[in-house]
Design an enzyme around this catalytic site. Structure first.
Site, short mmCIF file in Angstrom:
data_model
loop_
_atom_site.label_atom_id
_atom_site.label_comp_id
_atom_site.label_asym_id
_atom_site.label_seq_id
_atom_site.Cartn_x
_atom_site.Cartn_y
_atom_site.Cartn_z
N ASP A 180 -0.07 5.12 1.23
CA ASP A 180 -0.26 5.90 2.14
C ASP A 180 -0.23 5.37 3.54
O ASP A 180 -1.16 4.46 3.70
CB ASP A 180 -1.44 6.81 2.14
CG ASP A 180 -1.58 7.62 0.89
OD1 ASP A 180 -1.12 8.78 0.84
OD2 ASP A 180 -1.62 7.11 -0.27
N ASP A 216 -1.58 -0.95 5.95
CA ASP A 216 -2.00 -0.48 7.17
C ASP A 216 -3.31 -0.13 7.33
O ASP A 216 -3.83 0.49 8.34
CB ASP A 216 -1.09 0.84 7.42
CG ASP A 216 -1.95 2.19 6.64
OD1 ASP A 216 -2.07 3.25 7.24
OD2 ASP A 216 -2.04 2.00 5.20
N ASP A 231 0.77 -1.17 0.05
CA ASP A 231 0.18 0.19 0.01
C ASP A 231 0.98 1.21 0.01
O ASP A 231 2.03 1.18 0.33
CB ASP A 231 -0.99 -0.21 1.27
CG ASP A 231 -1.75 1.19 1.47
OD1 ASP A 231 -2.32 1.62 0.41
OD2 ASP A 231 -1.87 1.86 2.54
#
Length: 226
Positions: A18, A175, A16
């Site tokens: 960000d 995250d 991922d």
């Protein structure tokens, strides 16, 4: 940190963006804060925005304005926010500490890696161009590259196709719970980046990821890499 039982099966890593590779929360929050300032609203601390940064405009507008996608004013606020964010994508954004070293090692050992993000190409492409570290990715799949966004598995499957690797030989690191759901649906191994934003709950304990890391360098230990 829990050790992955399958390092020998891994042929590629997907990340991922960000909250996993880069800390973009300061620029996302700053866009919302500029909007608040124009309206004479008092500033909010970055700490209020940070857990919601993985949700992009939706998360920032929820914190900054209490706005929900069902609100009549939401779309106009969203368009204003996107324009603000686009004007300052890389003012404060930088890789998380340890990410550069992690990607250097992956490059040195010849392990392909790529990026799968829900961020639109409109924002991702300038960010990849502006952060040379990201330009080394073998694949970049954005939120509008395919007809679907995470937690749908198709963006991850597209990244595996671009890298020429079977999905079952990939690890996806993220995250947000959507990342783990997408990785599992794609048949990939999953790792929760617990140093990232994590959403309102602030924990990844219930995500059922295959492993979890507290800082980027721990991924190398999971893979038995130096």
């Amino acid at each position: 940190m829990s050790r992955l039982p399958f390092p020998g099966q891994v042929q590629a890593l997907l990340f991922d963006l960000d909250g996993t590779l880069i800390d973009s929360a300061p620029d996302l929050a700053a866009a919302a804060e500029r909007m608040r300032a124009r309206r004479g609203m008092s500033p909010l601390p970055l700490a209020q925005y940070r857990p919601h940064a993985s949700s992009g405009a939706r998360g920032m507008l929820r914190i900054g304005f209490g706005a929900d996608p069902s609100d009549a004013m939401y779309e106009s606020l969203r368009q204003e926010f996107l324009a603000e964010y686009e004007s300052g994508l890389l003012n404060l954004t930088a890789p998380f500490e340890g990410v550069t070293s992690l990607l250097d090692v992956l490059t040195q050992v010849g392990c392909p890696w790529g990026i799968v993000t829900n961020k639109a190409q409109r924002f991702t492409q300038p960010m990849v161009a502006g952060l040379p570290l990201l330009g080394r990715a073998g694949a970049v799949v954005c939120g509008d590259t395919t007809p679907y966004a995470k937690p749908h598995p198709e963006p991850l499957l597209e990244a595996a196709r671009l890298l020429g690797v079977d999905p079952g030989a990939c690890i996806y690191v993220g995250d947000d719970e959507r990342d783990i759901l997408a990785g599992r649906a794609a048949g990939m191994f999953t790792v929760a980046a617990c140093y990232g934003y994590l959403g309102a709950a602030g924990t990844a304990e219930h995500w059922q990821a295959d492993a979890a890391i507290e800082f980027p360098g721990q991924l190398l230990k999971l893979l038995d890499l130096p």
